[in-house]
Design an enzyme around this catalytic site. Structure first.
Site, short mmCIF file in Angstrom:
data_model
loop_
_atom_site.label_atom_id
_atom_site.label_comp_id
_atom_site.label_asym_id
_atom_site.label_seq_id
_atom_site.Cartn_x
_atom_site.Cartn_y
_atom_site.Cartn_z
CG PHE A 193 25.17 -91.64 -21.49
CD1 PHE A 193 24.19 -90.74 -21.09
CD2 PHE A 193 26.49 -91.31 -21.27
CE1 PHE A 193 24.52 -89.54 -20.48
CE2 PHE A 193 26.84 -90.11 -20.66
CZ PHE A 193 25.86 -89.23 -20.26
CG ASP A 229 27.00 -97.50 -18.69
OD1 ASP A 229 26.86 -97.38 -17.45
OD2 ASP A 229 27.33 -96.55 -19.42
CE1 TYR A 245 27.49 -88.37 -12.48
CE2 TYR A 245 29.78 -89.00 -12.35
CZ TYR A 245 28.69 -88.65 -13.10
OH TYR A 245 28.80 -88.58 -14.46
CE LYS A 246 24.04 -90.94 -14.13
NZ LYS A 246 25.49 -90.77 -14.40
NE ARG A 258 17.37 -88.01 -16.63
CZ ARG A 258 18.66 -88.33 -16.62
NH1 ARG A 258 19.06 -89.44 -17.23
NH2 ARG A 258 19.55 -87.57 -16.05
#
Length: 405
Positions: free
Chosen positions: A123, A192, A217-218, A364
């Site tokens: 990422f 991560d 927030y996921k 995705r």
């Protein structure tokens, strides 16, 4: 497939939890791996904090509502969901800031070594944080393909930093094996967990991990820009020193000393004033995920993603899958490659099927099982089939890139 989906929904032990989320009628939300849905309890909790604790309690609420310990309280609730002890996790800052703090701390713990090892295609913020420290002369970035990762760890590597579940493909790293390989060569390891925390079982302590960060927030449904969290193994908490020596990381912040003295334990990883509204919202989401149970969530996620693959196959859709085909080797998502993935994604969104696009050619689809039904999955596959067969994605409005993709 629709009838089969409804049969699966009728036997789903998690079906009652969908009503605990605010999912708009007519929307099939396949982007919970980017922003989790809103728990219905969150607005009431925020109203309580804003109107009651802030509006009426005012500054007294730091004590009377116990705002001051929110980072520790939320962190302790996240801890068992990622295989940590309550005093090893704290909720604070953003994932990016927490990455910077822990990369810097790890480099200081390995004097004489400067290499931070990661993989190409990690990422971006993970790689950018290494680059920022490299510009300061504190780090050296090294990237190796995942199949050669263990062999790339040598005596110059201070830190191995990897994302447990890859954000594009959903592929899972073997956390235990790579942590062991890094330790055998004297390196520390930072994981991560942004695409695994709250979505699939993680056991940081069983894997002997040193550090970890994660996103709020996921899958934890903390809301846009929710605070992140970080983990420091108990064995490192005396030695670890973070570079952002803000006043909340001080041993006695309200002594207002001119000189910095770090707090004990993971509390020293705090920096500025805790974002109370964000932490309050995050706590609601974490409580809900803990109530459901990560193991149950992951089991359903695997069922949902495999059911989607079956639906796609029955519809005769030919899309290149870039996620591992073995559901045990991927997180809660499926990713497909198509040269017009962006336009296809936009056409689906226009139909109420919300996934996302990752440059340059990845469609995705996330499977957040707390609020997704098998019927949603069957319908999403039908919509995808129609978009591809009719060429609907070729409309001009679906090709125009928005600021956020």
């Amino acid at each position: 497939m629709l009838e089969r989906a409804r049969t699966l929904d009728a036997g789903d032990p998690l079906r009652e939890f969908r009503d605990r989320f605010d999912v708009a009628e007519g929307v099939i939300y396949l982007d919970g791996n980017s922003l989790g849905a809103l728990p219905k309890a969150t607005p009431d909790r925020l109203e309580e904090v804003v109107l009651g604790e802030w509006g009426q309690g005012l500054i007294r609420s730091w004590n009377s509502a116990d705002w001051i310990t929110l980072p520790q309280r939320v962190g302790a609730k996240i801890a068992p969901l990622v295989g940590a002890q309550p005093h090893e996790v704290i909720a604070c800052d953003s994932t990016s800031v927490n990455l910077f703090k822990l990369i810097s701390a790890a480099l200081a713990m390995r004097p004489g070594r400067k290499v931070v090892l990661s993989e190409p295609g990690n990422f971006p913020t993970d790689l950018y944080m290494i680059a920022g420290l490299e510009q300061q002369g504190l780090a050296e970035r090294r990237l190796a393909p995942r199949e050669a990762m263990a062999d790339a760890i040598d005596e110059n590597v201070a830190l191995l930093m990897l994302t447990h579940v890859h954000y594009k493909t959903g592929a899972i790293f073997d956390m235990a094996a790579l942590t062991e390989a890094a330790h055998a060569r004297g390196a520390l390891v930072l994981w991560d967990l942004s695409h695994s925390g709250g979505a699939l079982p993680v056991d940081l302590n069983a894997c002997n991990a040193d550090f970890a960060v994660g996103c709020g927030y996921k899958y934890f449904n903390g809301g846009p820009g929710a605070p992140g969290y970080l983990f420091v193994a108990e064995r490192h908490q005396i030695e670890v020193q973070q570079p952002l020596t803000g006043w909340m990381g001080h041993a006695a912040p309200f002594a207002f000393s001119d000189d910095y003295a770090p707090a004990l334990g993971v509390d020293r990883m705090l920096c500025g004033t805790p974002p109370i509204l964000g932490l309050a919202a995050l706590e609601v989401g974490v409580d809900l995920i803990a109530e459901i149970g990560v193991e149950r969530l992951y089991a359903k996620s695997q069922q949902l993603s495999e059911f989607f693959r079956q639906c796609v196959s029955e519809h005769g859709i030919e899309l290149e899958i870039v996620s591992p085909t073995d559901p045990a080797r991927r997180g809660s998502q499926l990713s497909f490659r198509h040269p017009e993935a962006y336009a296809i994604c936009q056409a689906l969104i226009a139909r109420g099927v919300i996934g996302d696009f990752r440059d340059p050619d990845i469609l995705r689809l996330g499977f957040a099982p707390a609020y997704l039904r098998f019927e949603d999955i069957a319908e999403a596959a039908r919509h995808l089939t129609e978009v591809l067969e009719t060429g609907e994605w070729q409309r001009d409005e679906f090709r125009e890139r928005a600021a956020v993709t």
